[in-house]
Write a protein that holds these residues in place. Sequence first.
Motif, PDB file in Angstrom:
ATOM      1  N   GLU A 228     -10.081 -16.112  24.292  1.00  0.00           N
ATOM      2  CA  GLU A 228      -8.923 -16.947  24.656  1.00  0.00           C
ATOM      3  C   GLU A 228      -7.693 -16.101  24.990  1.00  0.00           C
ATOM      4  N   HIS A 229      -7.455 -15.041  24.167  1.00  0.00           N
ATOM      5  CA  HIS A 229      -6.214 -14.259  24.340  1.00  0.00           C
ATOM      6  C   HIS A 229      -6.389 -13.050  25.256  1.00  0.00           C
ATOM      7  N   GLY A 230      -7.631 -12.590  25.451  1.00  0.00           N
ATOM      8  CA  GLY A 230      -7.894 -11.579  26.481  1.00  0.00           C
ATOM      9  C   GLY A 230      -7.830 -10.131  26.051  1.00  0.00           C
ATOM     10  N   SER A 231      -7.193  -9.836  24.894  1.00  0.00           N
ATOM     11  CA  SER A 231      -7.148  -8.448  24.422  1.00  0.00           C
ATOM     12  C   SER A 231      -6.902  -8.440  22.919  1.00  0.00           C
ATOM     13  N   GLU A 232      -7.228  -7.308  22.286  1.00  0.00           N
ATOM     14  CA  GLU A 232      -7.012  -7.189  20.836  1.00  0.00           C
ATOM     15  C   GLU A 232      -5.527  -7.307  20.497  1.00  0.00           C
ATOM     16  N   ALA A 233      -4.689  -6.678  21.331  1.00  0.00           N
ATOM     17  CA  ALA A 233      -3.242  -6.715  21.080  1.00  0.00           C
ATOM     18  C   ALA A 233      -2.730  -8.157  21.109  1.00  0.00           C
ATOM     19  N   ALA A 234      -3.236  -8.950  22.062  1.00  0.00           N
ATOM     20  CA  ALA A 234      -2.795 -10.344  22.166  1.00  0.00           C
ATOM     21  C   ALA A 234      -3.290 -11.177  20.981  1.00  0.00           C
ATOM     22  N   VAL A 235      -4.503 -10.867  20.502  1.00  0.00           N
ATOM     23  CA  VAL A 235      -5.037 -11.570  19.326  1.00  0.00           C
ATOM     24  C   VAL A 235      -4.151 -11.263  18.109  1.00  0.00           C
ATOM     25  N   LYS A 236      -3.766  -9.984  17.976  1.00  0.00           N
ATOM     26  CA  LYS A 236      -2.916  -9.557  16.866  1.00  0.00           C
ATOM     27  C   LYS A 236      -1.548 -10.228  16.952  1.00  0.00           C
TER      28      LYS A 236
END
Length: 392
Positions: free
Chosen positions: A359-367
């Motif tokens: 959904e968020h597209g990257s680990e940084a965005a998930v964090k």
Amino acid sequence: MPPKKAAAPEKKVLLGRPSNNLKIGIVGLPNVGKSSFFNVLSDTDLGKAANFPYATINPEEARIPVPDARFEWLCDLYKPASRVPAFLTCIDIAGLTAGASTGAGLGNAFLSHVRAVDGIFQVVRAFDDAEVIHVEGDVDPLRDMEIIQTELRLKDIEWVEKHLDGLKRTGRSLGNNSLADKAKKEEIATVEKIYKALTVDGKDVRKCEWNNKEIEVVNSLTLLTAKPITYLVNLSEKDYIRKKNKWLAKIKGWIDTHNPGDPLIPFSVSLEERLAQLPVDERAEAQKEPGAQSALGKITQAGYSSLDLIRYFTCGPDEVRAWTIRKGTKAPQAAGVIHSDFENKFVCGEIMTYEDLKEHGSEAAVKAAGKLRQQGKPYEMVDGDIAYWKSG
């Protein structure tokens, strides 16, 4: 005084070996297409496909990649140097015949090989071919299924009788005071219940209701009828493509009567063999024909699920890898699948779900969205978790 918290429901113990390295055996009468199926499934020529009974004597083993769209998506995202999917270990076992439980044919060796696996792919022949002889003379899948069920059950009855005799001999001197004596009496009662299920009730062990203590006794016996079965019905290519066969409804009826809930998957070894011989690009093109899709991915996934297996992922530029664990595995034991030090010196796991990453597209965005969670020792892994382990 605050009300007492309701006790959490007791977690159900799984039937079968408590291991992450489980195996599934391909079982059936001779000349039903077992070894040919094993060859196309494993893309090898290990299984001795031949037109006579007992062409396979020593079981052959292969690791089959389990198809997973999530794994492919993660590889596209991370573009890793190495990709390691989840695997299912598959074993081709010699054909069973009537009387195997008493040692007929290769009966004793066959049944010891079945005992060593954790689940069963039962290949059932529903095609006519004058060139491929049937060990019973004619094609009758219901009779074949009855033979296998009877032989597995008879062998279980023999094992349980022996075990019960031994328990009763040592049980004569048991008292009522010590915990050990009480536990032994409970074990005898459970084994008697298993014996009754097999003989009086005429049920496979996996189709009975057991509590957690009883399941521990069942698991210690490694019974044949406690193993999950996926029925694979081998059709002619013509029948598979047109989705019609005179036996299919009858086979489904037999399963619903004798082993309700067991999965049934129609497939065609002859179609799979033809597809396997084509180059990869032509294979994809050939499967665009109506009804001509390979069933191997579906079969592999069904076998994996029947063993109560799930997977979690570790991801990075070096490697995207799927790790196989059993349902209900806690975080430290899941980490220990990679290396025992990760379990012994476990600190915590940083966990995100596959769905959140997608959904968020990257680990940084998930964090940034607050969806990267730190989980400790009590955390129970969920299928599709993406994990980074911290150990001392």
